[in-house]
Every structure is written in C-alpha cells, then in structure tokens.
Design a protein around this motif. Structure first.
Motif, PDB file in Angstrom:
ATOM      1  N   HIS A 195      22.832   7.390 -14.883  1.00 51.75           N
ATOM      2  CA  HIS A 195      23.433   8.925 -14.912  1.00 51.75           C
ATOM      3  C   HIS A 195      23.086  10.336 -14.530  1.00 51.75           C
ATOM      4  N   ILE A 196      21.296  10.655 -15.225  1.00 52.52           N
ATOM      5  CA  ILE A 196      20.650  11.436 -15.434  1.00 52.52           C
ATOM      6  C   ILE A 196      19.667  11.780 -13.842  1.00 52.52           C
ATOM      7  N   SER A 197      19.278  10.307 -13.603  1.00 55.29           N
ATOM      8  CA  SER A 197      19.365  10.521 -12.261  1.00 55.29           C
ATOM      9  C   SER A 197      20.014  11.358 -11.361  1.00 55.29           C
ATOM     10  N   GLN A 198      21.118  10.893 -11.047  1.00 55.72           N
ATOM     11  CA  GLN A 198      22.520  11.149 -10.175  1.00 55.72           C
ATOM     12  C   GLN A 198      21.944  12.677 -10.383  1.00 55.72           C
ATOM     13  N   LEU A 199      22.071  13.248 -11.378  1.00 56.21           N
ATOM     14  CA  LEU A 199      21.975  14.903 -11.783  1.00 56.21           C
ATOM     15  C   LEU A 199      21.454  15.377 -10.734  1.00 56.21           C
ATOM     16  N   LYS A 200      21.228  16.542 -10.960  1.00 56.34           N
ATOM     17  CA  LYS A 200      21.389  17.841 -10.134  1.00 56.34           C
ATOM     18  C   LYS A 200      19.863  18.330 -10.382  1.00 56.34           C
ATOM     19  N   ASP A 201      18.427  18.041  -9.543  1.00 60.24           N
ATOM     20  CA  ASP A 201      17.206  18.260  -9.783  1.00 60.24           C
ATOM     21  C   ASP A 201      16.862  19.310 -10.064  1.00 60.24           C
ATOM     22  N   PRO A 202      17.193  20.627 -10.954  1.00 60.79           N
ATOM     23  CA  PRO A 202      16.971  22.084 -11.501  1.00 60.79           C
ATOM     24  C   PRO A 202      15.415  22.165 -10.672  1.00 60.79           C
ATOM     25  N   ILE A 203      14.353  21.443 -10.254  1.00 60.01           N
ATOM     26  CA  ILE A 203      12.646  21.925 -10.066  1.00 60.01           C
ATOM     27  C   ILE A 203      12.884  22.025  -8.788  1.00 60.01           C
ATOM     28  N   GLY A 204      12.267  23.202  -8.725  1.00 53.33           N
ATOM     29  CA  GLY A 204      12.037  23.778  -7.379  1.00 53.33           C
ATOM     30  C   GLY A 204      13.173  24.706  -6.722  1.00 53.33           C
ATOM     31  N   THR A 205      14.171  25.219  -7.317  1.00 51.58           N
ATOM     32  CA  THR A 205      15.595  25.435  -7.301  1.00 51.58           C
ATOM     33  C   THR A 205      14.924  26.938  -6.863  1.00 51.58           C
ATOM     34  N   ILE A 206      15.538  28.152  -6.448  1.00 56.75           N
ATOM     35  CA  ILE A 206      15.237  29.539  -6.316  1.00 56.75           C
ATOM     36  C   ILE A 206      15.808  30.350  -6.807  1.00 56.75           C
ATOM     37  N   THR A 259       8.598  39.991  -1.125  1.00 52.29           N
ATOM     38  CA  THR A 259       9.978  39.500  -1.104  1.00 52.29           C
ATOM     39  C   THR A 259       9.828  38.555  -1.955  1.00 52.29           C
ATOM     40  N   ILE A 260      10.409  38.280  -3.263  1.00 51.27           N
ATOM     41  CA  ILE A 260      10.233  38.160  -5.025  1.00 51.27           C
ATOM     42  C   ILE A 260      11.271  36.890  -5.239  1.00 51.27           C
ATOM     43  N   GLY A 261      10.211  35.960  -5.830  1.00 49.83           N
ATOM     44  CA  GLY A 261      11.635  35.170  -6.006  1.00 49.83           C
ATOM     45  C   GLY A 261      11.605  34.266  -7.128  1.00 49.83           C
ATOM     46  N   GLN A 262      12.190  33.693  -8.052  1.00 44.10           N
ATOM     47  CA  GLN A 262      12.562  32.675  -9.526  1.00 44.10           C
ATOM     48  C   GLN A 262      12.668  31.285  -9.152  1.00 44.10           C
ATOM     49  N   LYS A 263      11.554  30.541  -9.142  1.00 42.42           N
ATOM     50  CA  LYS A 263      11.397  29.373  -8.865  1.00 42.42           C
ATOM     51  C   LYS A 263      11.643  28.706 -10.439  1.00 42.42           C
ATOM     52  N   ARG A 264      12.501  27.465 -10.610  1.00 46.72           N
ATOM     53  CA  ARG A 264      12.492  26.498 -11.514  1.00 46.72           C
ATOM     54  C   ARG A 264      10.988  25.551 -11.044  1.00 46.72           C
ATOM     55  N   PRO A 289      23.720  22.849 -26.560  1.00 44.99           N
ATOM     56  CA  PRO A 289      22.613  21.257 -26.205  1.00 44.99           C
ATOM     57  C   PRO A 289      22.045  21.352 -25.311  1.00 44.99           C
ATOM     58  N   MET A 290      20.928  20.758 -25.140  1.00 46.81           N
ATOM     59  CA  MET A 290      20.173  20.890 -24.142  1.00 46.81           C
ATOM     60  C   MET A 290      19.615  19.962 -23.205  1.00 46.81           C
ATOM     61  N   GLY A 291      20.441  20.232 -21.538  1.00 49.40           N
ATOM     62  CA  GLY A 291      20.351  18.940 -20.661  1.00 49.40           C
ATOM     63  C   GLY A 291      18.895  19.741 -19.619  1.00 49.40           C
ATOM     64  N   LEU A 292      19.233  19.084 -18.580  1.00 47.58           N
ATOM     65  CA  LEU A 292      17.846  19.114 -17.621  1.00 47.58           C
ATOM     66  C   LEU A 292      17.484  21.031 -17.125  1.00 47.58           C
ATOM     67  N   GLU A 293      18.084  21.434 -17.188  1.00 51.95           N
ATOM     68  CA  GLU A 293      17.627  22.861 -16.565  1.00 51.95           C
ATOM     69  C   GLU A 293      17.021  23.005 -18.294  1.00 51.95           C
ATOM     70  N   ALA A 294      17.421  23.430 -19.427  1.00 57.16           N
ATOM     71  CA  ALA A 294      16.938  23.229 -20.661  1.00 57.16           C
ATOM     72  C   ALA A 294      15.095  23.522 -21.149  1.00 57.16           C
ATOM     73  N   LEU A 295      14.353  22.486 -20.364  1.00 58.96           N
ATOM     74  CA  LEU A 295      13.507  21.682 -20.075  1.00 58.96           C
ATOM     75  C   LEU A 295      12.778  22.210 -19.007  1.00 58.96           C
ATOM     76  N   THR A 296      13.420  23.621 -18.488  1.00 61.11           N
ATOM     77  CA  THR A 296      12.387  23.927 -17.474  1.00 61.11           C
ATOM     78  C   THR A 296      11.992  25.221 -17.354  1.00 61.11           C
ATOM     79  N   SER A 297      10.774  25.633 -16.764  1.00 58.77           N
ATOM     80  CA  SER A 297      10.719  27.166 -17.038  1.00 58.77           C
ATOM     81  C   SER A 297      10.943  27.819 -15.683  1.00 58.77           C
ATOM     82  N   THR A 298      10.563  29.257 -14.949  1.00 63.87           N
ATOM     83  CA  THR A 298      10.621  29.387 -13.622  1.00 63.87           C
ATOM     84  C   THR A 298       8.788  30.361 -14.064  1.00 63.87           C
TER      85      THR A 298
END
Length: 415
Positions: free
Chosen positions: A84-95, A106-111, A394-403
């Motif tokens: 199920h986790i493999s099928q979730l949206k990957d937050p990494i690389g999201t602008i 041009t400034i962006g915030q990347k996960r 509850p900490m899911g995928l996004e909570a395990l990322t920084s920017t």
C-alpha cells in the motif's frame, strides 16, 4: 558490542544511493520486500513464538502480549501495508511553491528526504515493516532499535527485508537493525550526531522521556496517549455509550485508546449507570471521583495519579464536571496532547472544544481509536507526533521529508 559508528556510516552511504532512485525503482523494491515477508511467514512465526515464550517467562500481561503476537493474517497485513505504501504518491521531488521575486529570481521549494532516521521502539513487530517501508518510500535510510520484548521477530523481519534488497541489487544498509537491546547502546544511539538526522522514540512514557532528556540527535516526540472523552450535557446516551466502549475496550493497549471519561453533571445521574453496565460487561475496571462514584456502584475511588495515567489496560478513570470549561481545563492539564473527543449535539460546544483543546487530534462525536496513519489515509505511520515543530499527529510519508529551496537566475548579482 554493536558498532554503531559502522552502522551509521553504512546508513549514510546507503542514503546517498537511495536519494537517487526514482519512484518506480523504489516501488519495485518495496514490492520485493512485501513478497519476501510473505514468503518467510513460517520463519517469522517461529521467531515470534520465541518472543511470546519469553513474554510468558517475564509475566507480561495478556493485553500487552496482543501487541506482540503475530499470526498469518497479521503478517499478510504487514506485507499488504508495504504494498500500500508503494502505491502512495511519492512526496520526494515535489515542488510545493514557485514564485519570482523582485530581483527576477525564480524560487521554488522542493521536498527532499531527511536522510538517516533512527527509531527506538517497543513491543510491536509491525512497527518494523511500517517504519522501514515508510522511510524507504520517502527516500530515507533507517536504523531500527526495537525492544527486547520483540527482539527475535524484529531481527528476522529486518533480515528478510535486507535479503530482498540485496537480491535486487540495492544496498541492504538502507534498513538496519541494532541487535543490542542494552541501555548503553540506546544511549550511544542518542548521541550519533554524525550520522543520524533525526531520532524518533515510539513506546511508553519512560522511553520517550528518556530519549527527550538525553538525546543529542534532534528528536521527534511521539506520544503516549492519556486520552479523554467528554460527554456534554447535550448528547445522546446511545452514541456516548458506543463511543466510550469502543475507545476504551476495542484495543486498550494502544496509544489512541481512551483513559479518562468526563461527563457533565446534568446527564451524569442518567448516563453513568447505563454506561457502567456496558463497560463492566466488557471487563472494564472503573476508578471514579467522589461525585461519579455516587452513580457507579462498581467503581473504586480514583487517586490523583489516575488522572495522569496511561493505563493501556481494561481500566478507566471517570469524573463528573460542572461545565464544558471544567472539562477543557482538566483535559489540557492532564493530557499528553494526543487524542481528545467530545460527544455533543451542540454545535457551539463542539466548536469550543475543537478550538480550545490542545492536542494533535480532536474529535467531535467519534472514537479516539481513529488516530492512526493508515486510517487517515497515510498508508501507515512512523508514529503519532504530540509536539508542534516539524510534524504533529500521525506521521506518514510527507512528515518524513524536509524541503530545500531551488533558485533559477539569469546572471543576477545582489546590489
């Protein structure tokens, strides 16, 4: 003695490799890990039986053994959880944001991944696969230090996950297990600042407090759950009874179970006898204040420490309050900032409760048992954060990322 410096070095090197994988590659490796868990069901059950036998020898309560026990169905659920986790949206690389400032930049915030995550946890073997798969999908390597209660289960599960990675040409050091459950090794892990980017304790109050007070590595505090349900004067008896029975008795050994029932004085005389009948039938021991005891023949008188205790058992504290304000004040004084609920048909009472209660999850007319990463749609959870910085609840995928900020220019220099 476990060489934590070597483990940390291996984890950091693997993190560099993991950060370069794309979503498809990570998902394929997670699928291999899920299949490996399924294919090793018998071996996992045998290891878990060793843990259960040790629990019997140590006199661990049945309610706590339930957290420890694995079955074929639970192992299948662990494998399904990885998929199920493999099928979730990957937050990494999201602008997440992109804008142009007055200098034309041009400034962006990347996960991005956090890096190397350490987890110290107790009892439940499913935490091993949940944590490993969540960290892997979010691009982080993980160093796991489970408790002695589930040592054999955790050790084998990590071995199975590492073998799956190794067979598929990826570093097994993306998921590592510390096979020394001594306090000395745990304390050394808390000082692994050269390699660990964050440390997450998951377990009882003693463990979490010790990590908070002694770690040199940044800590995300996951919570013990001294949770409350407040029954307002404008509420329905049937709903209130069903919610409190579920929150207390469905699985009392988990952190989102209810530990204290507060009830408005105007409905106490009518509601409490009916609620008592239901709870006693479920095997709940009641500890009540003097006022509530008048309506609860089976209850024993509550002590002061009962209001601040996470029982994790078939025990419930009960208190009658004069008003919603007294209920809110009691909760904010004694709670652990985890999950709190009000049962009411009054809209203004519900909004007052939502606005004034200080907790990660606040419910209106629902059981606290829903505070869970899977239930919230996160696939699983690394824990439930009760602090306010970085992540809460509850900490899911996004909570395990920084920017990080990415900036595009056209030759600009600052004047």
């Amino acid at each position: 003695m476990t060489d934590l410096q070597l483990i940390g070095k291996q984890a950091k090197e693997a993190a560099t490799q993991l950060a370069l994988l794309d979503t498809k590659q990570k998902n394929q490796l997670l699928e291999h890990m899920a299949t490996a868990v399924e294919n090793n069901t018998e071996e996992i059950l045998q290891a878990n039986q060793m843990d259960l036998e040790q629990a019997d020898s140590n006199g661990i309560k049945e309610v706590m053994k339930d957290r420890l026990k694995l079955t074929e169905d639970r192992i299948a659920a662990m494998a399904d959880g990885i998929r199920h986790i493999s099928q979730l949206k990957d937050p990494i690389g999201t602008i997440e944001h992109m804008w142009k400032n007055e200098d034309g930049l041009t400034i962006g915030q990347k996960r991005v991944p956090i890096g190397v995550i350490g987890i110290i946890y107790e009892s439940r073997p499913n935490v091993t696969t949940d944590a490993a798969s969540l960290c892997f999908k979010s691009g982080n390597t993980v160093i796991l230090r489970g408790g002695k209660e589930s040592f054999y289960s955790n050790q084998l599960l990590v071995s199975v996950l590492q073998e799956a990675l190794n067979k598929n040409q990826f570093s097994p050091y993306a998921v590592q297990f510390i096979d020394d459950t001594s306090y000395e090794t745990a304390n050394e892990m808390m000082e692994l600042t050269e390699y660990l980017d964050v440390l997450i304790p998951r377990g009882g109050a003693g463990l979490i407090t010790h990590v908070k007070e002694n770690a040199k590595v940044p800590v995300i505090e996951t919570g013990t759950g001294n949770n409350h349900i407040y029954i307002d004067k404008d509420s329905q008896l049937d709903m209130a009874t069903e919610i409190i029975a579920n929150a207390k008795a469905q699985r009392p050994s988990v952190c989102n179970a209810c530990e204290t029932l507060l009830i408005h004085k105007e409905v106490a005389a009518f509601f409490l006898p009916a609620i008592e009948e239901e709870l006693v039938e479920l095997g709940i021991e009641l500890r009540a204040d003097e006022w509530a005891s008048e309506y609860l023949p089976s209850a024993r008188l509550a002590a002061e420490e009962d209001w601040s205790t996470e029982f994790l058992d078939y025990t419930l504290a009960v208190k009658v309050v004069d008003s919603i304000d007294e209920a809110i004040a009691h909760i904010n004084h004694y709670n652990t900032k985890h999950s709190e609920a009000i049962v009411t048909d009054n809209y203004f009472s519900s909004q007052k409760f939502l606005n004034e209660i200080d907790a990660a999850a606040v419910y209106v007319n629902a059981s606290t048992r829903f505070t869970d990463g899977f239930v919230f749609g996160f696939g699983a959870e690394i824990g439930i954060s009760t602090q306010k910085l970085h992540a809460r609840g509850p900490m899911g995928l996004e909570a395990l990322t920084s920017t990080k900020y990415i900036i595009y220019g056209e030759g600009q220099t600052r004047k």
